[in-house]
Design an enzyme around this catalytic site. Sequence first.
Site, short mmCIF file in Angstrom:
data_model
loop_
_atom_site.label_atom_id
_atom_site.label_comp_id
_atom_site.label_asym_id
_atom_site.label_seq_id
_atom_site.Cartn_x
_atom_site.Cartn_y
_atom_site.Cartn_z
N CYS A 71 58.60 25.11 -70.95
CA CYS A 71 57.92 26.41 -70.95
C CYS A 71 57.37 26.66 -72.35
CB CYS A 71 58.91 27.51 -70.57
SG CYS A 71 58.26 29.18 -70.84
N GLU A 109 33.69 32.13 -38.00
CA GLU A 109 33.97 32.41 -36.58
C GLU A 109 34.80 33.68 -36.53
OE1 GLU A 109 36.14 28.85 -35.72
OE2 GLU A 109 37.90 29.55 -36.80
N GLN A 155 42.71 35.90 -51.84
CA GLN A 155 43.97 35.23 -51.48
C GLN A 155 43.97 33.82 -52.07
OE1 GLN A 155 45.00 36.05 -47.05
NE2 GLN A 155 42.81 36.42 -47.25
N TYR A 192 51.12 20.56 -55.35
CA TYR A 192 50.27 21.40 -56.20
C TYR A 192 49.59 20.59 -57.31
CZ TYR A 192 51.56 25.46 -53.61
OH TYR A 192 51.70 26.35 -52.57
N HIS A 233 47.58 36.05 -54.25
CA HIS A 233 48.52 34.96 -53.98
C HIS A 233 48.69 34.04 -55.19
CE1 HIS A 233 47.92 35.38 -49.31
NE2 HIS A 233 48.71 36.30 -49.83
#
Length: 236
Positions: A137, A204, A92, A55, A110
């Site tokens: 955090c 497609e 998404q 990520y 997502h």
Amino acid sequence: MTPPRIVILTGAGISRESGLHTFRDPDGIWARHRIEDVATPEAFARNPALVQGFYNARRAQLRDPSLHPNAAHEALAELDARWPGDLLLITQNVDNLHDRAGSRRLIHMHGEMAKARCLRCGVVSAAEGDLSPETPCPACGTTGGMRPHVVWFGEMPLEMERIGEALEACDLFVSIGTSGAVYPAAGFVQEVRHHADTLELNLEPSEGSHLFDETRHGPATQLVPAFVKDLLAKWA
Ligand code: BJW
């Protein structure tokens, strides 16, 4: 006459012409990485460094100054700004190209790659740079619990209640740039096809193409602006 209530679902294909890879095309992300290594909660528990690295690299692409929303993102943002009736864009995609184009009535089902979630306190915060086990955090100050704010296989997608209500109420459902391989998004067309008009815009035929009333095949940067132009000419 009241304008149709619209729900639009987008997938990785809409960002392809901005330079981001899709998942399941031959040059896609899953051709280079195994889902079970990088996109499940078990993978993160087993090897957080590998998942964070995956990520971090994709988050770096979001910071690349050459990455821009394309004509398809921009057309959907224009539709959002000018559409006189109900509209919901469900993406998404975990990139931020719809946001950057200006779409506001938007759900990232997502999650979002430029955010992190703390496993200790649950707070979601902005995360534009790299994440590591040392990243604290910003809410609770603990380290070791910051994960990408994305939805992995086996996890519940976000805002499903709001999505369900919009699907139930919509008159027009449009699916753009998605293979129809991942549920629950792949099942939306089945949920709406008995009460709404359905249109697929994709390079497609997707796995669910046969379920749509109408399908148009080609690149999103051509199909989406043309679709939006026609819709606005008729209703706005
Ligand atoms: C262009 C183009 C151009 C190219 N112009 N087009 C029911 C049946 C079977 C299985 C399940 C089921 N329900 C749940 C499951 C399990 C699982 C699942 O679906 N598995 C399948 C593999 C079968 N689903 C889940 O686990 C989900 N959670 C869940 O279901 O919770 C329980 C629940 C129960 C009941 C209700 C609600 C929930 C979670 C799924 C999480 C998916 N996560 C990922 C990774 C996110 C983070 C990250 O990005 O790293 O999301 S996987 C990946 O796939 C990513 C995408 O959002 C997602 C969809 O991919 P997308 O966008 O369609 O991309 P591609 O590459 O597949 O397709 C691109 C398309 O664009 C292609 O068609 C191209 O042709 C086209 N294209 N260039 C236009 N220029």
